[in-house]
Design an enzyme around this catalytic site. Structure first.
Site, PDB file in Angstrom:
ATOM      1  N   THR A   1       0.842  -1.203   0.000  1.00 51.57           N
ATOM      2  CA  THR A   1       0.000   0.000   0.000  1.00 51.57           C
ATOM      3  C   THR A   1       0.876   1.253   0.000  1.00 51.57           C
ATOM      4  OG1 THR A   1      -1.553  -1.250   1.392  1.00 51.57           O
ATOM      5  CG2 THR A   1      -1.961   1.103   1.163  1.00 51.57           C
TER       6      THR A   1
ATOM      7  N   ARG B   1       7.843  -2.539   2.755  1.00 48.05           N
ATOM      8  CA  ARG B   1       8.017  -2.601   4.216  1.00 48.05           C
ATOM      9  C   ARG B   1       8.384  -4.002   4.630  1.00 48.05           C
ATOM     10  NH1 ARG B   1       3.176   0.916   6.741  1.00 48.05           N
ATOM     11  NH2 ARG B   1       3.639   2.705   5.422  1.00 48.05           N
TER      12      ARG B   1
ATOM     13  N   SER C   1       6.254   4.126   8.486  1.00 55.23           N
ATOM     14  CA  SER C   1       5.101   4.866   9.001  1.00 55.23           C
ATOM     15  C   SER C   1       4.846   4.614  10.482  1.00 55.23           C
ATOM     16  CB  SER C   1       3.891   4.524   8.141  1.00 55.23           C
ATOM     17  OG  SER C   1       2.800   5.323   8.504  1.00 55.23           O
ATOM     18  N   HIS C   2       3.692   4.052  10.782  1.00 52.45           N
ATOM     19  CA  HIS C   2       3.249   3.871  12.177  1.00 52.45           C
ATOM     20  C   HIS C   2       3.703   2.530  12.750  1.00 52.45           C
ATOM     21  CE1 HIS C   2       0.629   2.317   9.179  1.00 52.45           C
ATOM     22  NE2 HIS C   2       0.213   1.411  10.032  1.00 52.45           N
TER      23      HIS C   2
ATOM     24  N   LYS D   1      10.167   4.063   0.389  1.00 51.82           N
ATOM     25  CA  LYS D   1       9.082   4.453  -0.502  1.00 51.82           C
ATOM     26  C   LYS D   1       9.614   5.435  -1.531  1.00 51.82           C
ATOM     27  CE  LYS D   1       5.626   7.134   0.894  1.00 51.82           C
ATOM     28  NZ  LYS D   1       4.322   7.643   1.338  1.00 51.82           N
TER      29      LYS D   1
ATOM     30  N   ASP E   1       2.050  10.169  13.755  1.00 50.26           N
ATOM     31  CA  ASP E   1       2.691   8.847  13.710  1.00 50.26           C
ATOM     32  C   ASP E   1       4.195   8.933  13.429  1.00 50.26           C
ATOM     33  OD1 ASP E   1       2.559   9.567  11.026  1.00 50.26           O
ATOM     34  OD2 ASP E   1       2.342   7.488  10.371  1.00 50.26           O
TER      35      ASP E   1
ATOM     36  N   ASP F   1       6.153   8.792  10.825  1.00 51.38           N
ATOM     37  CA  ASP F   1       6.686   9.671   9.778  1.00 51.38           C
ATOM     38  C   ASP F   1       5.879  10.956   9.618  1.00 51.38           C
ATOM     39  OD1 ASP F   1       4.555   8.153   8.807  1.00 51.38           O
ATOM     40  OD2 ASP F   1       5.220   8.358   6.729  1.00 51.38           O
TER      41      ASP F   1
ATOM     42  N   ASP G   1       2.687  11.645   8.915  1.00 52.04           N
ATOM     43  CA  ASP G   1       1.588  11.892   7.984  1.00 52.04           C
ATOM     44  C   ASP G   1       0.205  11.576   8.583  1.00 52.04           C
ATOM     45  OD1 ASP G   1       1.945   9.161   7.946  1.00 52.04           O
ATOM     46  OD2 ASP G   1       2.099   8.975   5.760  1.00 52.04           O
ATOM     47  N   ARG G   2       0.178  10.836   9.684  1.00 50.70           N
ATOM     48  CA  ARG G   2      -1.127  10.543  10.299  1.00 50.70           C
ATOM     49  C   ARG G   2      -1.418  11.514  11.444  1.00 50.70           C
ATOM     50  NH1 ARG G   2      -2.383   4.135  10.565  1.00 50.70           N
ATOM     51  NH2 ARG G   2      -1.831   3.729   8.397  1.00 50.70           N
TER      52      ARG G   2
ATOM     53  N   THR H   1      -7.959   2.129  -0.996  1.00 50.30           N
ATOM     54  CA  THR H   1      -7.118   2.443   0.165  1.00 50.30           C
ATOM     55  C   THR H   1      -5.699   2.817  -0.276  1.00 50.30           C
ATOM     56  OG1 THR H   1      -8.383   0.952   1.522  1.00 50.30           O
ATOM     57  CG2 THR H   1      -6.171   1.452   2.285  1.00 50.30           C
TER      58      THR H   1
ATOM     59  N   GLU I   1      -8.520   9.464   4.826  1.00 50.15           N
ATOM     60  CA  GLU I   1      -8.729   8.041   5.023  1.00 50.15           C
ATOM     61  C   GLU I   1      -9.093   7.778   6.482  1.00 50.15           C
ATOM     62  OE1 GLU I   1      -6.392   5.118   2.580  1.00 50.15           O
ATOM     63  OE2 GLU I   1      -4.810   6.508   3.137  1.00 50.15           O
ATOM     64  N   GLU I   2      -9.825   6.707   6.692  1.00 52.33           N
ATOM     65  CA  GLU I   2     -10.238   6.353   8.053  1.00 52.33           C
ATOM     66  C   GLU I   2      -9.044   6.020   8.941  1.00 52.33           C
ATOM     67  OE1 GLU I   2      -9.713   3.055   9.195  1.00 52.33           O
ATOM     68  OE2 GLU I   2      -8.758   2.704   7.239  1.00 52.33           O
ATOM     69  N   SER I   3      -7.910   5.716   8.330  1.00 48.94           N
ATOM     70  CA  SER I   3      -6.718   5.314   9.067  1.00 48.94           C
ATOM     71  C   SER I   3      -5.911   6.517   9.545  1.00 48.94           C
ATOM     72  CB  SER I   3      -5.858   4.423   8.183  1.00 48.94           C
ATOM     73  OG  SER I   3      -5.581   5.098   6.957  1.00 48.94           O
TER      74      SER I   3
ATOM     75  N   LYS J   1      -0.663  12.568   2.924  1.00 48.23           N
ATOM     76  CA  LYS J   1      -1.452  13.032   4.048  1.00 48.23           C
ATOM     77  C   LYS J   1      -0.503  13.757   4.991  1.00 48.23           C
ATOM     78  CE  LYS J   1      -1.180   8.354   5.825  1.00 48.23           C
ATOM     79  NZ  LYS J   1      -1.512   7.095   5.183  1.00 48.23           N
TER      80      LYS J   1
ATOM     81  N   ARG K   1      -8.777  -6.509   7.961  1.00 50.34           N
ATOM     82  CA  ARG K   1      -9.424  -5.296   8.457  1.00 50.34           C
ATOM     83  C   ARG K   1     -10.928  -5.384   8.156  1.00 50.34           C
ATOM     84  NH1 ARG K   1      -4.973  -2.556   9.768  1.00 50.34           N
ATOM     85  NH2 ARG K   1      -3.334  -2.080   8.249  1.00 50.34           N
TER      86      ARG K   1
HETATM   87  C1  G1P Z   1      -2.910   1.242   5.879  1.00 48.42           C
HETATM   88  C2  G1P Z   1      -4.185   2.047   5.921  1.00 48.42           C
HETATM   89  C3  G1P Z   1      -4.283   2.923   4.705  1.00 48.42           C
HETATM   90  C4  G1P Z   1      -3.045   3.804   4.591  1.00 48.42           C
HETATM   91  C5  G1P Z   1      -1.796   2.949   4.639  1.00 48.42           C
HETATM   92  C6  G1P Z   1      -0.523   3.770   4.672  1.00 48.42           C
HETATM   93  O1  G1P Z   1      -2.907   0.390   4.754  1.00 48.42           O
HETATM   94  O2  G1P Z   1      -5.314   1.207   6.007  1.00 48.42           O
HETATM   95  O3  G1P Z   1      -5.443   3.704   4.780  1.00 48.42           O
HETATM   96  O4  G1P Z   1      -3.059   4.530   3.410  1.00 48.42           O
HETATM   97  O5  G1P Z   1      -1.812   2.115   5.803  1.00 48.42           O
HETATM   98  O6  G1P Z   1      -0.475   4.606   5.789  1.00 48.42           O
HETATM   99  P1  G1P Z   1      -3.297  -1.164   4.828  1.00 48.42           P
HETATM  100  O7  G1P Z   1      -2.432  -1.772   5.896  1.00 48.42           O
HETATM  101  O8  G1P Z   1      -4.735  -1.208   5.278  1.00 48.42           O
HETATM  102  O9  G1P Z   1      -3.086  -1.707   3.456  1.00 48.42           O
HETATM  103 ZN    ZN Z   2       2.681   7.372   8.365  1.00 53.89          ZN
END
Ligand code: G1P
Ligand code: ZN
Length: 543
Positions: free
Chosen positions: A18, A22, A113-114, A126, A277, A279, A281-282, A344, A363-365, A376, A496
């Site tokens: 996504t 990683r 990221s997180h 990335k 988070d 990096d 972006d969240r 997503t 995004e909901e995340s 983001k 999910r």
């Molecule tokens: C997750 C989140 C998605 C976000 C991505 C990167 O991806 O659900 O919204 O864009 O992290 O931060 P997923 O693990 O669901 O593929």
């Molecule tokens: Zn992030």
């Protein structure tokens, strides 16, 4: 200094997900792993000769080493210039901004990221393209293809470059410019938001608590919130970035930002709480005694954009990822603007933003952003909220109460089943997919299924099609369930399950979301048999 050509072989599993590639940090630290992937990236984008790239990361373990490797490989392949954040640090939105501002050809962001960091945590690489956004699928596919045929990579044999000192140096013919990671980003924020109004708010005693979770946003938040806008010293907590994020999980949600939740639900809570988070972006938004879900935050931001400096002229359109709640759609309808539904991942917003079809996306995340960059942006969302509260002279709780009264409340929750056996998780999705045509008209835990399909997206700008983007079900009474497998995990599969129900009865808008969604949760179980197939009796994480 010599350029070495090192023979290598393809390494399996270097498929970007996504959000980039990683893996466990130790995997990335393994022989040729990073080098193979970077060379494949250069090959996948048609080489880096003569190009300008941006480089930075979230400071997690291996960030500093990986940055040196990237520089030696960019120089070996003839890059014209690499612009690097001091100490190889840049938040993801700051990297996106730098790519755009300096008209670079692209950039490498070192982050998972997180996900937790450290030698036993996760690492990631990335590639972002010239618009500042994550590489679209067409590009990541080429990078992946190159990982499967690679036979050698090029790297310069050299001492480490000094990345601690701001200034310019050379590695072969490649110019390396080390820049302050915060300055350009801060300038951008100042253009977007009404800093004098926010200053006045803080001067009037408005209290904020920002949890940087020992991740990259600490220096940004301190410089902007405390040093520039005058938030009280100590408003930013956990503000020093650490390679293992202080052993924490830098994911801004009520589970991992528990301390912030406690602060915000205490009797003497500040007026506003937020977190971001690994990096940067969240974001997570909390008012005194109220947690704002990311989907609601996105809707509230869109609904109140006219009160915020750079957005006061109106929004061109808005966009949300498919699993994100439909609260945004209701706002878009009332504003008379388009609301796009994308798969997503932030990369799908890039075309809409570039084409001027959307101004705000989310995004909901815990991801919210706008056309100011192509990622983001956590701190942007925080500043947007504070600007909005300053302009409207209202509390977070009052603003959300007003929002729900106007638009209805979309109760929303995501249930994650983590590190599930990959085969079992895939079988769950595959079997459910086969049953999709038969499900409409049947009932699940007493709720009738109105529609059942698998989401596919036709990009309205470039016409590309992305299939297999999640199974979705609508239920009578405004309920919706979405199931998909995560594309960012590094261990087994993560299932999910996204749950949503609209409530328009004002008397019922303050229930606990898990209770309000109980019927939908039961329907999801009835449809997918999650417990039996995953062997879990409850989700690992509920947000
Ligand atoms: C997750 C989140 C998605 C976000 C991505 C990167 O991806 O659900 O919204 O864009 O992290 O931060 P997923 O693990 O669901 O593929
Ligand atoms: Zn992030």
């Amino acid at each position: 200094m010599t350029i070495m050509t090192i023979p290598t072989k393809p390494i399996e599993g270097q498929k970007p997900g996504t959000s980039g590639l990683r893996k466990k940090t130790r995997v990335f630290m393994g022989p040729h792993y990073l080098e193979n992937y970077l060379q494949a990236t250069w090959d996948g984008i048609g080489g880096v000769a003569g190009k300008t790239l941006v480089l930075g990361g979230d400071g997690r373990h291996f960030n500093d080493r990986a940055a040196q490797v990237m520089l030696r490989m960019a120089a070996a392949s003839g890059a014209k210039k690499v612009i690097v954040g001091q100490n190889a640090l840049l938040s993801t939105p700051a990297a996106s901004h730098l790519i755009r501002k300096r008209k670079a050809d692209g950039g490498i962001i070192l982050s998972a990221s997180h996900n937790p960091g450290g030698p036993d945590g996760d690492f990631g690489v990335k590639y972002n393209v010239a618009n500042g956004g994550p590489a679209p699928e067409g590009v990541t596919e080429k990078i992946f293809a190159a990982t499967t045929t690679i036979t050698e990579y090029k790297i310069v044999e050299a001492q480490d470059i000094d990345l601690a000192t701001i200034g310019t140096s050379h590695l072969l013919d490649t110019e390396i410019e080390v820049v302050d990671p915060v300055a350009d980003y801060q300038d951008l924020m100042e253009q977007l938001f009404d800093f004098p109004a926010i200053k006045a708010l803080f001067a009037g005693g408005f209290r904020v608590s920002f949890d940087a979770m020992h991740a990259i946003t600490g220096p940004y938040a301190k410089a902007i919130l405390e040093d520039t806008l005058g938030a009280a010293p100590g408003s930013v907590t956990n503000g020093v970035p650490l390679p293992d994020f202080g052993q924490g999980h830098p994911d801004p949600n009520p589970i991992w930002a528990r301390d912030l939740m406690q602060t915000m639900f205490a009797d003497d809570a500040p007026d506003f709480g937020a977190a971001s988070d690994g990096d940067g972006d969240r974001n997570m938004i909390v008012g005194r005694g109220i947690y704002v879900t990311p989907s609601d935050s996105l809707a509230a931001i869109a609904a109140n954009a006219s009160h915020v400096k750079a957005y006061a002229g109106g929004l061109k359109g808005v966009a949300r990822s498919m699993p994100t709640s439909r609260a945004l759609d209701r706002v878009a309808e009332s504003l008379g603007i388009d609301c796009y539904e994308t798969p997503t991942g932030w990369k799908f917003f890039g075309n809409l933003l570039d084409a001027g079809r959307a101004t705000i996306c989310g995004e909901e995340s815990a991801g919210t952003g706008s056309d100011h960059v192509r990622e983001k942006d956590g701190l942007w969302a925080v500043l947007f909220w504070i600007n909005m509260l300053a302009a409207r002279k209202i509390s977070v709780a009052a603003l959300m109460a007003e929002h729900w009264k106007t638009f209805g409340r979309n109760y929303y929750s995501r249930h994650d089943y983590e590190a599930v056996d990959s085969v079992a998780a895939q079988a769950l999705v595959d079997d459910l997919r086969k049953r999709l045509p038969d499900l409409p008209g049947t009932t699940a835990a007493g709720l009738s299924v109105e529609s059942a399909d698998e989401f596919a997206y036709d990009d309205p700008v470039d016409g590309s099609r992305s299939e297999g983007q999640g199974l979705r079900f609508t239920l009578d009474g405004g309920g919706r369930i979405v199931l998909r497998l995560s594309g960012t995990g590094t261990e087994g599969a993560t299932l999910r399950v996204y749950l949503e129900r609209v409530e328009t009865d004002a008397d019922r808008m303050h229930d606990d979301p898990q209770e309000a969604l109980a019927g939908i949760i039961a329907a999801a179980e009835a449809l997918a048999g999650i417990k039996q197939r995953t062997g879990r009796d409850k989700p690992d994480v509920i947000t």
